[in-house]
Design a protein around this motif. Structure first.
Motif, PDB file in Angstrom:
ATOM      1  N   VAL A 285      38.259  14.605  -1.046  1.00  0.00           N
ATOM      2  CA  VAL A 285      38.594  14.800   0.367  1.00  0.00           C
ATOM      3  C   VAL A 285      37.313  14.880   1.194  1.00  0.00           C
ATOM      4  N   GLU A 286      36.344  15.627   0.699  1.00  0.00           N
ATOM      5  CA  GLU A 286      35.065  15.771   1.402  1.00  0.00           C
ATOM      6  C   GLU A 286      34.344  14.433   1.506  1.00  0.00           C
ATOM      7  N   MET A 287      34.326  13.680   0.403  1.00  0.00           N
ATOM      8  CA  MET A 287      33.610  12.407   0.416  1.00  0.00           C
ATOM      9  C   MET A 287      34.296  11.377   1.301  1.00  0.00           C
ATOM     10  N   ARG A 288      35.624  11.330   1.263  1.00  0.00           N
ATOM     11  CA  ARG A 288      36.326  10.381   2.136  1.00  0.00           C
ATOM     12  C   ARG A 288      36.037  10.684   3.608  1.00  0.00           C
ATOM     13  N   LYS A 289      35.973  11.949   3.941  1.00  0.00           N
ATOM     14  CA  LYS A 289      35.669  12.338   5.320  1.00  0.00           C
ATOM     15  C   LYS A 289      34.270  11.872   5.708  1.00  0.00           C
ATOM     16  N   ARG A 290      33.319  12.072   4.822  1.00  0.00           N
ATOM     17  CA  ARG A 290      31.936  11.701   5.121  1.00  0.00           C
ATOM     18  C   ARG A 290      31.754  10.184   5.144  1.00  0.00           C
ATOM     19  N   ILE A 291      32.351   9.480   4.188  1.00  0.00           N
ATOM     20  CA  ILE A 291      32.243   8.023   4.151  1.00  0.00           C
ATOM     21  C   ILE A 291      32.871   7.424   5.400  1.00  0.00           C
ATOM     22  N   GLY A 292      33.959   8.050   5.866  1.00  0.00           N
ATOM     23  CA  GLY A 292      34.583   7.595   7.112  1.00  0.00           C
ATOM     24  C   GLY A 292      33.652   7.722   8.309  1.00  0.00           C
ATOM     25  N   ARG A 293      32.685   8.640   8.226  1.00  0.00           N
ATOM     26  CA  ARG A 293      31.704   8.807   9.314  1.00  0.00           C
ATOM     27  C   ARG A 293      30.481   7.913   9.130  1.00  0.00           C
ATOM     28  N   GLY A 294      30.484   7.118   8.069  1.00  0.00           N
ATOM     29  CA  GLY A 294      29.354   6.234   7.822  1.00  0.00           C
ATOM     30  C   GLY A 294      28.318   6.784   6.872  1.00  0.00           C
ATOM     31  N   GLU A 295      28.571   7.948   6.272  1.00  0.00           N
ATOM     32  CA  GLU A 295      27.632   8.521   5.313  1.00  0.00           C
ATOM     33  C   GLU A 295      27.855   7.896   3.933  1.00  0.00           C
ATOM     34  N   ARG A 296      26.866   8.066   3.057  1.00  0.00           N
ATOM     35  CA  ARG A 296      26.978   7.588   1.682  1.00  0.00           C
ATOM     36  C   ARG A 296      27.007   8.780   0.747  1.00  0.00           C
ATOM     37  N   CYS A 297      27.890   8.726  -0.246  1.00  0.00           N
ATOM     38  CA  CYS A 297      28.113   9.869  -1.133  1.00  0.00           C
ATOM     39  C   CYS A 297      27.979   9.452  -2.591  1.00  0.00           C
ATOM     40  N   GLY A 298      27.788  10.432  -3.446  1.00  0.00           N
ATOM     41  CA  GLY A 298      27.682  10.166  -4.876  1.00  0.00           C
ATOM     42  C   GLY A 298      28.164  11.343  -5.698  1.00  0.00           C
ATOM     43  N   VAL A 299      28.467  11.056  -6.966  1.00  0.00           N
ATOM     44  CA  VAL A 299      28.860  12.087  -7.920  1.00  0.00           C
ATOM     45  C   VAL A 299      27.919  11.993  -9.110  1.00  0.00           C
ATOM     46  N   LEU A 300      27.287  13.101  -9.451  1.00  0.00           N
ATOM     47  CA  LEU A 300      26.286  13.151 -10.511  1.00  0.00           C
ATOM     48  C   LEU A 300      26.908  13.707 -11.785  1.00  0.00           C
ATOM     49  N   PHE A 301      26.729  12.979 -12.901  1.00  0.00           N
ATOM     50  CA  PHE A 301      27.255  13.397 -14.200  1.00  0.00           C
ATOM     51  C   PHE A 301      26.092  13.638 -15.164  1.00  0.00           C
ATOM     52  N   GLY A 302      26.228  14.648 -16.022  1.00  0.00           N
ATOM     53  CA  GLY A 302      25.139  15.046 -16.896  1.00  0.00           C
ATOM     54  C   GLY A 302      25.091  14.284 -18.204  1.00  0.00           C
ATOM     55  N   ARG A 303      24.122  14.656 -19.026  1.00  0.00           N
ATOM     56  CA  ARG A 303      23.924  14.034 -20.333  1.00  0.00           C
ATOM     57  C   ARG A 303      25.088  14.359 -21.272  1.00  0.00           C
ATOM     58  N   GLU A 304      25.316  13.466 -22.225  1.00  0.00           N
ATOM     59  CA  GLU A 304      26.372  13.722 -23.207  1.00  0.00           C
ATOM     60  C   GLU A 304      26.103  15.001 -24.013  1.00  0.00           C
ATOM     61  N   ARG A 305      24.840  15.259 -24.283  1.00  0.00           N
ATOM     62  CA  ARG A 305      24.496  16.367 -25.185  1.00  0.00           C
ATOM     63  C   ARG A 305      24.613  17.731 -24.515  1.00  0.00           C
ATOM     64  N   ASN A 306      24.032  17.859 -23.335  1.00  0.00           N
ATOM     65  CA  ASN A 306      23.971  19.201 -22.731  1.00  0.00           C
ATOM     66  C   ASN A 306      24.179  19.206 -21.216  1.00  0.00           C
ATOM     67  N   GLY A 307      24.755  18.155 -20.674  1.00  0.00           N
ATOM     68  CA  GLY A 307      25.063  18.160 -19.252  1.00  0.00           C
ATOM     69  C   GLY A 307      23.840  18.139 -18.362  1.00  0.00           C
ATOM     70  N   LEU A 308      23.927  18.800 -17.222  1.00  0.00           N
ATOM     71  CA  LEU A 308      22.855  18.831 -16.233  1.00  0.00           C
ATOM     72  C   LEU A 308      22.058  20.117 -16.328  1.00  0.00           C
ATOM     73  N   GLU A 309      20.763  20.013 -16.100  1.00  0.00           N
ATOM     74  CA  GLU A 309      19.919  21.190 -15.997  1.00  0.00           C
ATOM     75  C   GLU A 309      20.133  21.841 -14.626  1.00  0.00           C
TER      76      GLU A 309
END
Length: 446
Positions: A285-309
């Motif tokens: 919902v947050e990303m659709r709202k921002r993309i609708g305003r012309g912003e660019r969004c992303g989703v960050l996924f961590g490593r298979e072993r231990n995720g994100l630091e």
């Protein structure tokens, strides 16, 4: 650097020229007939020194065949086009220390970071019909249709991204050309999927497949362990080759998200950071709202072993936490992307359920009617009257004063079925057969 509709005219006019090659810059061989040369800091090819960017622009803006026809460069055809595109797609210009007019790399190389700096670097920016002019301190004059266009496009285009799309079309034809419905999303219209140091190429391929399933076209890889590109990832993608072809590898997390305005970091562990905690549904919902305003969004996924630091999560704008069994919270990388992609597609009002082919039309939620249609009220009333008439003839309404109540109950029951026209006819056939016998009903009974 120029407004998009100015590029087609500006590139050949400003950069198609002959001249001596820059001393000390190595020529890059791409084909026996066509080689990429460096002319005054610009990669060019063909007998008239056509800029590589002009070729990419022409083939991206129209079909490949239309672009080749418009360029009319001797020796340039489908067979010799890909090596030239590969020069741009693989960013060989970085090694050669050259840039193209209209490319975002040029403004970056010039150290221009804001619109104000861009205007200052020009002699004059002519807006529209020329009544509005912005003067700077440079020597070059540029034009733009309006200030709004200039604000959006002053920094130029990612020609390397365009060239990858043309390569994909060259190899595989138009993406989803057989499909009907929503068009392919443009650049920035869907969230970017960022994988932090993925370890297995197979997992990257399965992530690409999940991205293709749910229309997420931009896959970014941060320092993949097995290098990039990788044929194992292509095999595991099971046909989602356009995602693999477009996927870009970055050396650092910061580089991978440099052009994004908002990033959510997926995590199963609680972090002592004061950030919003969102479910995938809330994050979409947050990303659709921002993309609708012309912003660019992303989703960050961590490593298979231990995720994100924690220091990696710290640069994100929010946590994204998937509802899971709290005693077994670890998800496969592709599964996590799949769940996020599902929420993205689920929130699209124009989505279709399942596949769509030449013989299968788009489906939405609700009763599947196929070729049938809902029964009309006239057809339903005919069923009610037929049924009540036969029940009356067989003494069903006893005592007689209960008839009105029983009839109301029967009509309510049958109305609630939401029957189709075919189902009403079937029910009337059943009533006729039960009351008159099969032979009589077939010959003329109702």
């Amino acid at each position: 650097m120029y407004a998009r509709n100015e590029l087609a005219a500006a590139l050949p006019a400003l950069e198609t020229r002959g001249g001596a090659l820059n001393a000390g810059i190595e020529t890059t061989k791409s084909d026996a007939a066509l080689e990429i040369r460096i002319d005054r800091g610009v990669p060019v090819t063909g007998p008239e020194d056509t800029p590589v960017a002009a070729i990419v622009h022409a083939c991206h803006s129209a079909s490949i065949d239309q672009g080749l026809a418009a360029l009319a460069i001797p020796g340039l055809d489908r067979a010799t086009l890909e090596p030239i595109l590969q020069y741009c797609a693989s960013l060989k210009c970085v090694e050669d220390n050259v840039t193209c007019l209209g490319c975002k790399r040029r403004t970056e190389a010039q150290g221009i970071e804001t619109l104000d700096q861009f205007i200052l670097s020009k002699k004059e920016v002519i807006v529209g019909d020329g009544r509005v002019r912005l003067r700077g301190e440079g020597t070059e004059t540029v034009t733009t249709p309006c200030l709004e266009t200039l604000a959006k496009q002053w920094s130029g285009e990612n020609y390397w991204f365009w060239s990858r799309r043309v390569i994909r079309k060259l190899r595989h034809g138009l993406r989803r050309a057989h499909m009907r419905g929503e068009p392919v999303a443009g650049e920035g219209e869907t969230p970017s999927i960022i994988l932090m140091e993925p370890q297995l190429a197979d997992n990257i391929g399965m992530v690409a497949r999940a991205c293709a399933n749910f229309g997420l076209d931009d896959l970014r890889l941060v320092n993949p362990r097995d290098g990039w590109p990788n044929e194992k990832a292509r095999i595991a993608a099971s046909g989602a080759n356009y995602i693999i072809d477009d996927a870009q590898a970055y050396g650092t997390l910061e580089e991978s998200m440099a052009d994004l305005n908002w990033v959510g970091a997926t995590t199963a562990r609680q972090r002592d950071l004061r950030k919003p905690v969102l479910t995938p549904e809330q994050a979409i919902v947050e990303m659709r709202k921002r993309i609708g305003r012309g912003e660019r969004c992303g989703v960050l996924f961590g490593r298979e072993r231990n995720g994100l630091e924690t220091n990696e999560v710290a640069v994100a704008d929010a946590f994204i936490m998937i509802p899971v069994n709290s005693r077994f919270a670890s998800l496969n990388l592709a599964q996590a992307v799949l769940l996020t992609g599902y929420e993205w597609m689920r929130s699209d009002a124009g989505r279709s359920l399942g596949r769509v082919t030449t013989y299968e039309k788009p489906l939405t939620e609700g009763l599947y009617m196929g070729r049938d249609r809902p029964a009309t009220k006239q057809e339903l009333l005919g069923l009610f009257e037929h049924l009540e008439r036969e029940l009356e003839a067989n003494g069903f309404f006893n005592p007689a004063h209960r008839r009105s109540v029983v009839s109301q109950n029967l009509r309510t029951l049958l109305t609630r079925l939401n029957a189709t026209e075919q189902e009403v006819r079937t029910l009337r056939g059943i009533v006729a057969t039960l009351s008159q016998g099969k032979g009589k009903a077939r010959k003329g009974g109702e």
